[in-house]
Write a protein that holds these residues in place. Structure first.
Motif, PDB file in Angstrom:
ATOM      1  N   GLN A  22       3.665  -4.624   1.213  1.00 45.41           N
ATOM      2  CA  GLN A  22       3.131  -4.121   2.480  1.00 45.41           C
ATOM      3  C   GLN A  22       2.454  -2.764   2.292  1.00 45.41           C
ATOM      4  O   GLN A  22       1.434  -2.474   2.927  1.00 45.41           O
ATOM      5  N   GLU A  23       3.001  -1.943   1.394  1.00 45.66           N
ATOM      6  CA  GLU A  23       2.369  -0.650   1.116  1.00 45.66           C
ATOM      7  C   GLU A  23       0.992  -0.839   0.483  1.00 45.66           C
ATOM      8  O   GLU A  23       0.040  -0.110   0.797  1.00 45.66           O
ATOM      9  N   LEU A  25      -0.982  -3.482   0.860  1.00 42.62           N
ATOM     10  CA  LEU A  25      -1.873  -3.980   1.908  1.00 42.62           C
ATOM     11  C   LEU A  25      -2.371  -2.845   2.792  1.00 42.62           C
ATOM     12  O   LEU A  25      -3.532  -2.840   3.226  1.00 42.62           O
TER      13      LEU A  25
END
Length: 351
Positions: A22-23, A25
């Motif tokens: 997620q980081e 992205l």
């Protein structure tokens, strides 16, 4: 084009759901996300021979997220005592001699492994089993050395995720161990970290004529030399990686000039802690064919059947190296060049 202009992120579901995924992205919010079953088998990338003509563009525009499945620490004994589990595979740079594409087919962008916590635990457990290093060796006189960037360039990886920053922080805390990675990219963001002597950066250097032809999308030789003192001041140990040594006309005189330049430009502090490794070119028939599709000029110097022979690596892979007699003479001559033009520089190993 820029080193990274990520337009498409191919992601395994578990990586997509992870905190590290997620980081990543979040760093590339405009990129299209495509779910994949395995980071090793992406038909649109690895299986499409038309991607050879887009070799550099694919590296800039595509990114892959996956999990490192094989969490093992392997013995090395040359540049490092051990090879740590990779936190990435592939590269946004496009060095014509890079061995990593041999396993990927027709495209080789960065794959980020998002299970960084598991990788760090594996390293810590392995170190715990080793105990103190019993005696000095060519890797380091005191610490066990773990190579971090076997299949990627950590300085570039640090522009994509915090994996490298996490490892630098880990080795700053670990007693009796040191991280190590070779790089052709000057990422000055790494100067803001606090390595406390726990990470060795090996700046790869070669004569400018070779670099212009072979080191595609890398930092210039000038930038790399200029960075050495800054990284020493920031708390890194900095070594030099003379790799690959390509045997062609004037190679000896051009390396002599580079060695003289290092003596003139590096500070006494940098020279006092420096050492180097010398690695002659290893090539591969599959990579030769890929290069002919996007950068055939490089093969004029990399592919020299009259001076090369087929070999099997220790892992069973087929490669092309300089003939034993050619290589023996070249290594001896390179040692003479260092002794004459850079007597302050220790050669840790040469092969």
């Amino acid at each position: 084009m820029s080193l990274l202009e990520v337009a498409t992120i191919h992601a395994e579901p578990a990586s997509l759901a992870s905190l590290r995924g997620q980081e990543v992205l979040a760093r590339f919010p405009d990129a299209e996300v495509v779910e994949i079953a395995s980071h090793w088998a992406i038909p649109d990338l690895h299986g499409d021979e038309e991607n050879v003509a887009r070799w550099v563009r694919v590296k800039a525009e595509h990114l892959v997220l996956g999990e490192k499945k094989s969490l093992t620490v392997r013995p090395n004994g040359r540049s490092a005592d051990f090879i740590a589990p990779s936190t990435a595979n592939g590269c946004a740079m496009a060095c014509a001699y890079c061995y990593v594409p041999r396993r990927k087919g027709y495209a080789n962008p960065i794959t980020v492994f998002t299970n960084i916590d598991a990788i760090q635990r594996t390293i810590a457990r392995h170190l715990g089993r080793q105990g103190r290093k019993p005696e000095a060796n060519q890797c380091d006189p005191v610490d066990w050395v773990y190579d971090l960037g076997e299949n990627s360039d950590c300085s570039v990886d640090a522009r994509v995720s915090d994996n490298v920053a996490d490892l630098v922080a880990q080795f700053a805390r670990l007693d009796g161990a040191k991280a190590s990675f070779a790089t052709k990219h000057v990422n000055r963001d790494l100067l803001a970290l606090d390595p406390r002597g726990g990470t060795r950066v090996r700046f790869s250097l070669m004569p400018r004529r070779d670099a212009k032809l072979l080191d595609i999308r890398t930092s210039s030789i000038d930038e790399r030399i200029a960075a050495v003192d800054d990284f020493v001041a920031a708390g890194y140990e900095v070594h030099l990686n003379f790799s690959p040594v390509v045997l062609r006309e004037r190679w000896q005189s051009e390396w002599a000039l580079l060695l003289d330049e290092l003596g003139d430009r590096l500070s006494e502090r940098a020279k006092a802690q420096a050492a180097c490794e010398v690695i002659l070119l290893t090539h591969h028939e599959g990579l030769h064919e890929v290069n002919l599709g996007w950068h055939p000029q490089a093969e004029d110097v990399l592919w020299r059947p009259e001076a090369q022979e087929a070999k099997r690596t220790e892992h069973g892979g087929a490669v092309v190296r300089y003939r034993v007699d050619v290589k023996r003479r070249a290594v001896a001559r390179f040692r003479e060049l260092v002794a004459r033009h850079a007597p302050w520089l220790t050669i840790r190993y040469a092969f």
